[in-house]
Design an enzyme around this catalytic site. Structure first.
Site, mmCIF file in Angstrom:
data_model
loop_
_atom_site.group_PDB
_atom_site.id
_atom_site.type_symbol
_atom_site.label_atom_id
_atom_site.label_comp_id
_atom_site.label_asym_id
_atom_site.label_seq_id
_atom_site.Cartn_x
_atom_site.Cartn_y
_atom_site.Cartn_z
ATOM 1 N N GLN A 59 -19.866 -8.752 -10.439
ATOM 2 C CA GLN A 59 -19.461 -7.926 -9.310
ATOM 3 C C GLN A 59 -19.124 -6.492 -9.700
ATOM 4 O OE1 GLN A 59 -16.584 -9.501 -6.722
ATOM 5 N NE2 GLN A 59 -17.769 -11.298 -6.221
ATOM 6 N N GLY A 60 -19.163 -6.172 -10.963
ATOM 7 C CA GLY A 60 -18.871 -4.793 -11.337
ATOM 8 C C GLY A 60 -18.193 -4.707 -12.691
ATOM 9 N N THR A 61 -17.873 -3.470 -13.062
ATOM 10 C CA THR A 61 -17.255 -3.227 -14.357
ATOM 11 C C THR A 61 -15.823 -2.771 -14.129
ATOM 12 O OG1 THR A 61 -19.417 -2.466 -15.045
ATOM 13 C CG2 THR A 61 -17.601 -1.991 -16.527
ATOM 14 N N VAL A 62 -14.905 -3.188 -14.987
ATOM 15 C CA VAL A 62 -13.504 -2.804 -14.824
ATOM 16 C C VAL A 62 -13.056 -1.946 -16.000
ATOM 17 C CG1 VAL A 62 -11.167 -3.619 -14.425
ATOM 18 C CG2 VAL A 62 -13.091 -4.985 -13.656
ATOM 19 N N LYS A 64 -12.051 -0.575 -10.844
ATOM 20 C CA LYS A 64 -13.260 -1.397 -10.764
ATOM 21 C C LYS A 64 -14.379 -0.625 -10.087
ATOM 22 C CE LYS A 64 -14.989 -5.756 -9.134
ATOM 23 N NZ LYS A 64 -14.624 -7.103 -8.767
ATOM 24 N N ASP A 117 -15.714 -15.590 -6.703
ATOM 25 C CA ASP A 117 -15.852 -15.813 -8.149
ATOM 26 C C ASP A 117 -14.537 -16.357 -8.696
ATOM 27 O OD1 ASP A 117 -17.014 -15.952 -10.614
ATOM 28 O OD2 ASP A 117 -17.087 -13.797 -10.981
#
Ligand SMILES: *[C@@H]1O[C@H](CO)[C@@H](O)[C@H](O)[C@H]1NC(C)=O
Ligand SMILES: *[C@@H]1O[C@H](CO)[C@@H](O)[C@H](O)[C@H]1NC(C)=O
Ligand SMILES: *[C@@H]1O[C@H](CO)[C@@H](O)[C@H](O)[C@H]1NC(C)=O
Ligand SMILES: *[C@@H]1O[C@H](CO)[C@@H](O)[C@H](O)[C@H]1NC(C)=O
Ligand SMILES: *[C@@H]1O[C@H](CO)[C@@H](O)[C@H](O)[C@H]1NC(C)=O
Ligand SMILES: *[C@@H]1O[C@H](CO)[C@@H](O)[C@H](O)[C@H]1NC(C)=O
Ligand SMILES: *[C@@H]1O[C@H](CO)[C@@H](O)[C@H](O)[C@H]1NC(C)=O
Ligand SMILES: *[C@@H]1O[C@H](CO)[C@@H](O)[C@H](O)[C@H]1NC(C)=O
Length: 754
Positions: free
Chosen positions: A445-448, A461, A558
């Site tokens: 769902q993405g990078t943090v 995020k 998730d």
């Protein structure tokens, strides 16, 4: 020239000496191409840096072995299982034979295969497709890094619906009926296939068996696959090449992270040929070597790049005048007494100009050059100004596109409740322009990123890019989320909508994730009592229940231990929500994490509350058994648990650390609850609210409360684990999980003290 050659050769010898030292071989290694290095095996050419033979025949990591097979001698990567089909130097690729994973009438509900490479190899994204053939296969592919055991990206597809006696199949059409394909993410060197039994999952009739008994899946070279009806109805696909398919891997010298760095250390720089050029690897850190333009050959060998004599290849390098070869290129001039462009047929013309005319032309041309130079300078300055404005305008456009205006208006109406709209520049500064060193988590769902804004540490995020049709949903969700003030949910402070993808700014939770706690428990380094486990479960369930009960329910999508953060005192805080709206429906591949993903979801690709309940059920199982979602026997924890419940052998599956006569009653009730969460299809599952209430009741039972949790001393450690799952969680390896490994790098000693 001669000097240059000498320098190159001595450079090369130095690097060889280096390699030999590394390999701990005392004797001087034979140079590549010496009589003891093979340059071919089983009809496959082996160019340096690859090599077969004693140390020094190959660059470290590029060693091959030539071994006997049923088909005679064949080359293999290192001492491993992968047979090499061929190598291409210019594009840094090689083809290897990959085993097809198959799923026939196994009794287990899910099975899993792992295919992994070590450096210098990576799975090629562009060259391969994950291909599934069958009439009842739901196959998920997860890619990750074999070294850190983390599954980072996930995709998958379902090959079903072959129709009566295969009536819906069509040659050449791989689009769901009997066959499906999906791509992988680039830069990884391992993948896992997870099959799920379509019929048990979806309770469809066994008619399918009349069509096909087995399902197959493999990551394979895209260009070598074309679907045929018979693939789905027989074992033809599997048998065609003895259960193998070609797969493309990308290799590179991965010693240095890119060309710039490699060239700093000339001793180990692999592009040793004069007239070679360095190309950054497209498949991860590292580089490959090419011959410079106008040269061809092997750039990894001294003097490996040879000049191309273009004049001898008029078809490839046309010249309609006098051709003269020059190292690296060629001259093509019009015959004497003519002028013009000799590269164009018939363009050489007789000279007719007198010297007076030439001078006149010269003067006019000079004046024009000066004029244009002046104008050019003005244009450049103007362009710079325009560019700056364009950048500002673009940030503004992104803001609009992501619903910024909408958000502002809604905040005006409803009050902004401590929600901040961050400026682009502030986010950039806080993350040091998205420096990799700031990354604390990566997921589907993405990078943090970890960042400091106004002296406060936050987690930022970066979502996926947003789809225009999702704008309204996204903004509404933000407005709701920023008002969520729940002890067990990570606080959303604000967002920034001025990038191509929205950025969400969250509260930063310092300590561990439930994933790490489970890993510590599994390795018996820390004892977590039943009471603590149930309390963490109850708190998390409460958080999910709260998200589900909002006026516009928010489904997490998730749910897994790595997304449950633990503060000091092991208070649970659910994280990694907020971008799920963006993905929903716009993605054709499932998101979530194998082992936790609801089989129902794989068919619909539409998130519901009961998907979260299913994943939560898996976490509950983990808490009760301290086992991983997938065991070594390639069986899922879920199916093992369901069998054990049916056979009355639950005790054998439980974590012996929490089992005793007194607490058995409570454990039994928790197991029944978990079982209800895992029912397929999901329509009869309890709601999160019911799950939370029941868990809270169990956590407070006297039998449980009698054992106090041993004291916890939490050392300072980095925030890890958002959106990550460890590969070892899947499969019961004894290796430390990647999540834990990551934090170990940052802090020398992280442990819960007993
Ligand atoms: C090749 O190997 C043989 C023994 O295996 C050794 O005697 C010989 O010196 C080697 N040749 C070279 C060029 O290294
Ligand atoms: C493929 O399967 C065969 C037979 O099981 C095995 O010997 C071989 O090592 C496997 N190859 C790979 C690349 O895993
Ligand atoms: C698969 O199932 C069929 C019928 O259910 C059975 O005849 C066959 O032996 C099974 N094959 C394997 C490999 O288990
Ligand atoms: C799937 O489950 C059904 C019903 O339990 C079983 O008959 C079948 O053999 C299973 N299929 C596979 C491919 O294992
Ligand atoms: C499967 O569906 C049939 C009716 O189609 C139903 O009788 C049966 O109970 C279902 N099985 C499960 C496990 O849901
Ligand atoms: C399989 O197909 C045949 C006809 O081709 C039919 O007679 C038989 O009943 C089918 N078997 C099952 C289990 O559906
Ligand atoms: C990689 O780098 C090390 C030193 O960092 C060096 O000793 C080694 O020879 C290099 N390997 C290759 C393949 O260049
Ligand atoms: C390789 O990547 C580095 C770092 O991104 C960059 O500075 C360099 O210019 C690149 N070199 C080539 C040849 O592309």
């Amino acid at each position: 020239m001669q000097l240059q050659k000498l320098a190159a050769i001595s450079l090369f010898l130095v690097s060889l000496g280096h390699a030999a030292l590394l390999a701990a071989v005392g004797a001087l290694a034979p140079p590549p191409g010496s009589s003891n290095c093979s340059t071919a095996c089983g009809g496959v050419d082996i160019p340096y840096p690859f090599g077969i033979g004693p140390a020094g025949c190959a660059l470290p990591g590029f060693e091959l072995t030539c071994r006997d097979t049923n088909n005679g001698k064949k080359p293999f990567l290192g001492h491993g299982h992968f047979e090499l089909a061929d190598v291409s130097l210019p594009d840094g690729q090689a083809r290897v034979w990959n085993n097809i994973s198959s799923y026939c009438n196994d009794t287990s509900q899910t099975i899993m295969d792992v295919v992994s490479f070590a450096d210098p190899y990576r799975l090629s994204q562009a060259g391969n497709t994950f291909t599934v053939v069958g009439c009842q296969a739901v196959a998920i592919v997860g890619v990750g890094d074999s070294a850190d055991n983390i599954v980072r990206f996930l995709s998958g597809c379902a090959a079903t619906n072959c129709g009566q006696r295969g009536g819906r199949l069509a040659d050449g059409a791989c689009s769901g009926a009997g066959c499906c394909q999906t791509t992988i993410t680039k830069g990884f060197n391992a993948y896992q296939v997870v099959f799920q039994n379509y019929s048990t999952v979806f309770n469809s009739s066994n008619d399918i068996y009349n069509v096909s008994r087995c399902s197959y899946a493999a990551l394979m070279e895209s260009s070598s696959f074309s679907f045929r009806k018979s693939y789905a109805t027989s074992s033809e696909f599997f048998d065609a090449d003895g259960g193998r398919v070609p797969m493309v891997v990308e290799w590179a010298v991965r010693n240095a992270s890119n060309c710039l760095e490699a060239q700093k250390n000339r001793d180990s720089y692999a592009c040793v040929s004069i007239n070679s050029a360095c190309v950054n690897s497209s498949s991860g850190p590292g580089y490959i070597c090419n011959c410079a333009k106008g040269f061809e050959g092997n750039p990894y060998l001294p003097n490996g790049c040879l000049d191309i004599d273009e004049c001898k290849e008029p078809k490839k390098y046309p010249c309609y005048g006098n051709c003269k070869n020059i190292p690296g290129h060629f001259d093509c001039t019009c015959p004497k007494g003519t002028r013009g462009n000799a590269f164009v047929e018939g363009a050489c013309q007789k000279i007719i100009l007198t010297s007076g005319v030439r001078i006149a032309i010269g003067v006019v041309a000079g004046a024009l050059v000066a004029l244009f130079g002046f104008l050019g300078w003005g244009v450049i300055r103007y362009k710079q100004r325009i560019k700056k404005q364009a950048l500002l305008r673009q940030a503004d456009e992104y803001f609009q596109q992501h619903g910024g205006q909408l958000l502002l208006e809604m905040m005006k109406v409803e009050g902004n409740a401590g929600f901040t709209l961050y400026e682009k520049e502030r986010i950039k500064t806080a993350t040091n322009n998205f420096n990799k060193a700031h990354i604390i988590g990566e997921g589907g769902q993405g990078t943090v990123y970890r960042a400091v804004i106004d002296g406060t540490t936050v987690a930022i995020k970066r979502c996926k890019e947003i789809n225009e049709s999702k704008k309204m949903d996204f903004v509404q969700e933000l407005v709701i989320l920023c008002r969520v003030n729940h002890t067990n949910i990570v606080r959303l402070w604000g967002c920034c909508l001025q990038f191509e993808a929205p950025m969400l700014v969250y509260e930063f939770v310092q300590n561990k994730t439930l994933q790490e706690l489970l890993d510590l428990q599994r390795s018996k380094r820390f004892h977590v009592t039943l009471g603590t486990r149930l309390r963490i479960a109850a708190e998390s369930a409460d958080a999910f229940a709260h998200l589900h009960s909002l006026p516009r329910p928010i489904f997490h999508g998730d749910v897994k231990p790595a997304n449950i953060l633990l503060t000091e005192g092991l208070l649970a805080k659910v994280s990694d929500f907020g971008c799920s709206t963006i993905d929903e429906k716009t993605q054709v591949v499932p998101k979530g994490t194998p082992g936790y993903i609801d089989p129902d979801y794989l068919l619909e690709y539409q998130l519901t509350a009961s998907n979260d309940v299913y994943s939560f059920g898996v976490i509950l199982l983990e808490l009760l058994t301290s086992r991983r979602p997938f065991s070594k026997e390639r069986k899922s924890l879920t199916s093992m648990f369901q069998e054990a419940m049916a056979n009355g052998t639950l005790v054998e599956l439980l974590d012996s650390d929490i089992v005793d006569e007194a607490s058995m009653r409570v454990i039994q009730q928790a197991a029944v609850l978990a079982n209800q969460c895992l029912v397929v299809p999901g329509t009869t599952r309890p709601t999160m609210m019911i799950v939370a209430t029941e868990l809270r009741r169990l956590a407070l039972a006297d039998e449980v409360q009698q054992y106090p949790q041993p004291p916890l001393v939490l050392e300072d450690l980095s925030f890890t684990g958002i959106g990550r799952t460890s590969m070892s969680t899947w499969y019961g390896g004894s290796k430390t999980s990647g999540v834990y490994g990551l934090s170990k790098k940052a802090v020398p000693s992280i442990e819960f003290a007993r």
